[in-house]
Design a protein around this motif. Structure first.
Motif, PDB file in Angstrom:
ATOM      1  N   ALA A  75       0.833  -1.207   0.000  1.00 50.90           N
ATOM      2  CA  ALA A  75       0.000   0.000   0.000  1.00 50.90           C
ATOM      3  C   ALA A  75       0.867   1.256   0.000  1.00 50.90           C
ATOM      4  CB  ALA A  75      -0.936  -0.001   1.205  1.00 50.90           C
ATOM      5  N   ASN A  76       1.917   1.268   0.827  1.00 52.17           N
ATOM      6  CA  ASN A  76       2.808   2.434   0.867  1.00 52.17           C
ATOM      7  C   ASN A  76       3.506   2.636  -0.469  1.00 52.17           C
ATOM      8  OD1 ASN A  76       2.200   3.045   3.534  1.00 52.17           O
ATOM      9  ND2 ASN A  76       3.874   1.823   4.344  1.00 52.17           N
ATOM     10  N   THR A  77       3.878   1.560  -1.120  1.00 48.63           N
ATOM     11  CA  THR A  77       4.520   1.655  -2.428  1.00 48.63           C
ATOM     12  C   THR A  77       3.540   2.196  -3.465  1.00 48.63           C
ATOM     13  OG1 THR A  77       5.985  -0.186  -1.892  1.00 48.63           O
ATOM     14  CG2 THR A  77       5.752   0.368  -4.215  1.00 48.63           C
ATOM     15  N   PHE A  78       2.317   1.712  -3.444  1.00 47.50           N
ATOM     16  CA  PHE A  78       1.313   2.198  -4.381  1.00 47.50           C
ATOM     17  C   PHE A  78       1.058   3.694  -4.198  1.00 47.50           C
ATOM     18  CE2 PHE A  78      -0.892  -2.196  -4.928  1.00 47.50           C
ATOM     19  CZ  PHE A  78       0.064  -2.571  -5.843  1.00 47.50           C
ATOM     20  N   TRP A  79       1.107   4.190  -2.957  1.00 48.25           N
ATOM     21  CA  TRP A  79       0.876   5.616  -2.702  1.00 48.25           C
ATOM     22  C   TRP A  79       1.942   6.477  -3.369  1.00 48.25           C
ATOM     23  CZ3 TRP A  79      -3.262   8.087  -1.580  1.00 48.25           C
ATOM     24  CH2 TRP A  79      -4.243   7.521  -0.775  1.00 48.25           C
ATOM     25  N   THR A  80       3.134   5.937  -3.578  1.00 52.64           N
ATOM     26  CA  THR A  80       4.223   6.726  -4.166  1.00 52.64           C
ATOM     27  C   THR A  80       4.213   6.730  -5.691  1.00 52.64           C
ATOM     28  OG1 THR A  80       5.818   4.892  -4.202  1.00 52.64           O
ATOM     29  CG2 THR A  80       5.686   6.203  -2.173  1.00 52.64           C
ATOM     30  N   LEU A  81       3.375   5.907  -6.304  1.00 54.12           N
ATOM     31  CA  LEU A  81       3.372   5.790  -7.758  1.00 54.12           C
ATOM     32  C   LEU A  81       2.739   6.998  -8.437  1.00 54.12           C
ATOM     33  CD1 LEU A  81       2.293   2.074  -8.305  1.00 54.12           C
ATOM     34  CD2 LEU A  81       4.607   3.024  -8.329  1.00 54.12           C
ATOM     35  N   ARG A  82       3.279   7.331  -9.606  1.00 49.28           N
ATOM     36  CA  ARG A  82       2.631   8.330 -10.457  1.00 49.28           C
ATOM     37  C   ARG A  82       1.287   7.769 -10.911  1.00 49.28           C
ATOM     38  NH1 ARG A  82       7.420   8.518 -14.587  1.00 49.28           N
ATOM     39  NH2 ARG A  82       5.801   7.372 -15.672  1.00 49.28           N
ATOM     40  N   ALA A  83       0.410   8.637 -11.360  1.00 50.05           N
ATOM     41  CA  ALA A  83      -0.932   8.223 -11.765  1.00 50.05           C
ATOM     42  C   ALA A  83      -0.907   7.209 -12.900  1.00 50.05           C
ATOM     43  CB  ALA A  83      -1.758   9.438 -12.169  1.00 50.05           C
ATOM     44  N   ASP A  84      -0.004   7.383 -13.869  1.00 51.81           N
ATOM     45  CA  ASP A  84       0.036   6.440 -14.990  1.00 51.81           C
ATOM     46  C   ASP A  84       0.467   5.051 -14.546  1.00 51.81           C
ATOM     47  OD1 ASP A  84       2.626   7.489 -14.510  1.00 51.81           O
ATOM     48  OD2 ASP A  84       3.260   7.082 -16.568  1.00 51.81           O
ATOM     49  N   ARG A  85       1.381   4.988 -13.593  1.00 57.21           N
ATOM     50  CA  ARG A  85       1.818   3.675 -13.094  1.00 57.21           C
ATOM     51  C   ARG A  85       0.729   3.028 -12.232  1.00 57.21           C
ATOM     52  NH1 ARG A  85       6.865   3.031 -14.825  1.00 57.21           N
ATOM     53  NH2 ARG A  85       8.319   4.757 -14.797  1.00 57.21           N
ATOM     54  N   LEU A  86       0.036   3.823 -11.448  1.00 60.90           N
ATOM     55  CA  LEU A  86      -1.071   3.296 -10.654  1.00 60.90           C
ATOM     56  C   LEU A  86      -2.167   2.760 -11.564  1.00 60.90           C
ATOM     57  CD1 LEU A  86      -1.786   2.955  -7.685  1.00 60.90           C
ATOM     58  CD2 LEU A  86      -2.964   5.143  -7.797  1.00 60.90           C
ATOM     59  N   PHE A  87      -2.414   3.460 -12.650  1.00 64.46           N
ATOM     60  CA  PHE A  87      -3.384   2.999 -13.639  1.00 64.46           C
ATOM     61  C   PHE A  87      -2.926   1.675 -14.251  1.00 64.46           C
ATOM     62  CE2 PHE A  87      -5.164   3.214 -18.035  1.00 64.46           C
ATOM     63  CZ  PHE A  87      -6.498   3.037 -17.683  1.00 64.46           C
ATOM     64  N   ALA A  88      -1.631   1.555 -14.538  1.00 65.94           N
ATOM     65  CA  ALA A  88      -1.099   0.303 -15.092  1.00 65.94           C
ATOM     66  C   ALA A  88      -1.301  -0.854 -14.115  1.00 65.94           C
ATOM     67  CB  ALA A  88       0.383   0.468 -15.437  1.00 65.94           C
ATOM     68  N   VAL A  89      -1.096  -0.606 -12.831  1.00 66.02           N
ATOM     69  CA  VAL A  89      -1.329  -1.651 -11.826  1.00 66.02           C
ATOM     70  C   VAL A  89      -2.808  -2.033 -11.812  1.00 66.02           C
ATOM     71  CG1 VAL A  89      -1.329  -2.166  -9.343  1.00 66.02           C
ATOM     72  CG2 VAL A  89       0.645  -1.033 -10.381  1.00 66.02           C
ATOM     73  N   SER A  90      -3.690  -1.055 -11.943  1.00 74.68           N
ATOM     74  CA  SER A  90      -5.125  -1.353 -11.910  1.00 74.68           C
ATOM     75  C   SER A  90      -5.556  -2.199 -13.109  1.00 74.68           C
ATOM     76  CB  SER A  90      -5.947  -0.068 -11.852  1.00 74.68           C
ATOM     77  OG  SER A  90      -5.930   0.603 -13.096  1.00 74.68           O
ATOM     78  N   LEU A  91      -4.815  -2.098 -14.206  1.00 76.91           N
ATOM     79  CA  LEU A  91      -5.130  -2.888 -15.402  1.00 76.91           C
ATOM     80  C   LEU A  91      -4.425  -4.241 -15.436  1.00 76.91           C
ATOM     81  CD1 LEU A  91      -4.986  -0.122 -18.154  1.00 76.91           C
ATOM     82  CD2 LEU A  91      -7.010  -1.064 -17.027  1.00 76.91           C
TER      83      LEU A  91
END
Length: 81
Positions: A28-44
């Motif tokens: 969760a802490n790692t996900f909070w540090t991600l840029r929006a495009d990378r967070l979107f990539a994780v969601s996909l």
């Protein structure tokens, strides 16, 4: 979104060998540090390897440092020559 993704992937990361394992909190802490495009990539992402690639790429960006500098200017400053 971060909480949902951490919940979705935490059991898969906790089942990995020690060198690759991540706790729910760490993930969760790692996900909070991600840029929006990378967070979107994780969601996909459909598989754990894809999520690990996103996290690896993000970590490499952090270690590489900034690629450009920012020049602070005040209103009325002349353009660079």
């Amino acid at each position: 979104m971060v909480a949902r993704l951490a919940q979705q992937w935490s059991s898969a990361f906790e089942a990995l060998p020690d060198a690759r394992r991540r706790s729910h909190e760490d993930l969760a802490n790692t996900f909070w540090t991600l840029r929006a495009d990378r967070l979107f990539a994780v969601s996909l992402a459909a598989e754990l390897d894809a999520v690990e690639r996103v996290l690896t790429d993000a970590a490499q960006d952090v270690h590489a440092g900034p690629t450009r500098s920012v020049e602070v200017k005040a209103l009325g400053d002349p353009p660079p020559t």
